[in-house]
Write an enzyme that holds these catalytic residues in place. Structure first.
Site, PDB file in Angstrom:
ATOM      1  N   SER A  94       0.801  -1.224   0.000  1.00  0.00           N
ATOM      2  CA  SER A  94       0.000   0.000   0.000  1.00  0.00           C
ATOM      3  C   SER A  94       0.834   1.274   0.000  1.00  0.00           C
ATOM      4  O   SER A  94       0.303   2.358  -0.209  1.00  0.00           O
ATOM      5  CB  SER A  94      -0.946   0.028   1.206  1.00  0.00           C
ATOM      6  OG  SER A  94      -0.242   0.287   2.395  1.00  0.00           O
TER       7      SER A  94
ATOM      8  N   LYS B 223       1.148   3.895   7.424  1.00  0.00           N
ATOM      9  CA  LYS B 223       0.399   4.765   6.518  1.00  0.00           C
ATOM     10  C   LYS B 223       0.840   6.218   6.713  1.00  0.00           C
ATOM     11  O   LYS B 223       1.475   6.583   7.695  1.00  0.00           O
ATOM     12  CB  LYS B 223      -1.106   4.671   6.802  1.00  0.00           C
ATOM     13  CG  LYS B 223      -1.738   3.321   6.452  1.00  0.00           C
ATOM     14  CD  LYS B 223      -1.806   3.091   4.968  1.00  0.00           C
ATOM     15  CE  LYS B 223      -2.533   1.808   4.615  1.00  0.00           C
ATOM     16  NZ  LYS B 223      -1.819   0.590   5.026  1.00  0.00           N
TER      17      LYS B 223
END
Length: 239
Positions: free
Chosen positions: A159, A197
Site C-alpha cells: 500500500s 500509513k
C-alpha cells in the site's frame, strides 16, 4: 550546470528525503514546482539522472536516490536528524514497554552503524494484527537515525509503494506518540491493527492514507488511533 527548475526539483527531492526517508510523489513534485503536468517532472528527472545528480532504482514505479547536490549545497547532504516515532506487541497489538534505545551513535572513528531492535512485521496494506516481540537486533547506518529510541519492522504489503516502500523492506521507526500531517507513521487502530500509513487530519478525525491508488484512505475517530512511531529510514536488500 543545472537550470533553475532542475535545481529546484533536486533540492525538493533532497529535503523531502531528509524529512521522511522517502522521495516525494510525482504529484507532489509537480505542485512544488508549479508545473502544469507530470510530464515536465519526468523531463527534469531524466535531465538530473543524465547529469549524475540522481539515480532511478530499477523495477520500481517511483524510487529515486540523490547521488550529489550542486557544489554550493554539498555540505547539506547529511540526513536530517530529529524526527521523533512505544512499540506494538502481541496478537492484540497492545502497547509494549518501549524497546531498549538504539545504542548511542558512536563518535567518529568508533564505527559507522548502531544496533536497533527488530520488532517483527508491519502491514503496508490490509492491516495485520500483530507486531511481535524483539526477535533480534540489526545494524543501521549512524546517519539514518538521530536522538531518541528506534526500532525496525519488516514491511508486509504494497500500500505504500508510491512512497518508495516495498513489500519486504525494513523500515526504521523512531518512537513517538504524535505526528504531523503528511508524516508516515506506525498506527495502532482499535488497539488491534498495526499499519504503516501516511498520517492526515480530516476535521476532528484521523485519516490513514495509503500511497497506492488500489487502497482507500481510512478515516477514524481520534480515540481509535494511536501513533506508535514515525518513519525515519528504510533498508532494502537486493537478491
Amino acid at each position: 550546470m543545472l537550470t533553475r527548475k532542475q535545481q529546484e526539483l533536486l533540492l525538493f527531492i533532497h529535503e523531502r528525503m531528509k524529512e521522511s526517508g522517502v522521495p516525494p510523489s510525482f504529484d507532489e513534485m509537480k505542485d512544488a514546482l508549479d508545473l502544469a503536468s507530470k510530464s515536465g517532472i519526468h523531463r527534469l528527472i531524466t535531465a538530473l539522472e543524465e547529469r549524475g545528480f540522481i539515480r532511478r532504482l530499477p523495477n520500481r514505479a517511483r524510487a529515486l536516490e540523490v547521488i550529489k547536490l550542486p557544489e554550493a549545497y554539498s555540505l547539506s547532504l547529511q540526513p536530517k536528524r530529529g524526527f521523533s516515532p512505544s512499540v506494538i506487541q502481541g496478537s492484540l497489538g497492545k502497547t509494549a514497554p518501549a524497546p531498549a534505545a538504539a545504542k548511542s551513535a558512536p563518535s567518529a572513528g568508533d564505527g559507522s552503524s548502531v544496533s536497533v531492535p527488530m520488532m517483527g512485521r508491519i502491514a503496508a496494506g490490509v492491516p495485520i494484527s500483530a507486531i511481535q516481540n524483539n526477535t533480534h537486533d540489526i545494524s543501521v547506518p549512524v546517519e539514518m537515525i538521530g536522538a531518541g529510541e528506534h526500532y525496525a519492522l519488516e514491511v508486509k504489503g504494497d500500500s505504500m509503494i508510491e512512497a518508495g516502500i516495498l513489500d519486504g523492506d525494513t523500515v526504521i521507526i523512531r518512537n513517538s506518540n504524535s505526528a504531523n500531517p503528511g508524516e508516515i507513521v506506525v498506527a495502532l487502530v482499535d488497539d488491534e491493527e498495526a499499519t504503516l500509513k501516511r498520517f492526515r487530519r480530516k476535521g476532528a478525525s484521523i485519516a490513514l492514507e495509503a500511497a497506492n491508488p488500489a487502497y482507500e484512505t481510512r478515516i477514524f475517530g481520534p480515540d481509535r488511533v494511536k501513533i506508535q512511531g514515525k518513519l525515519v529510514g528504510l533498508i532494502r536488500r537486493y537478491h
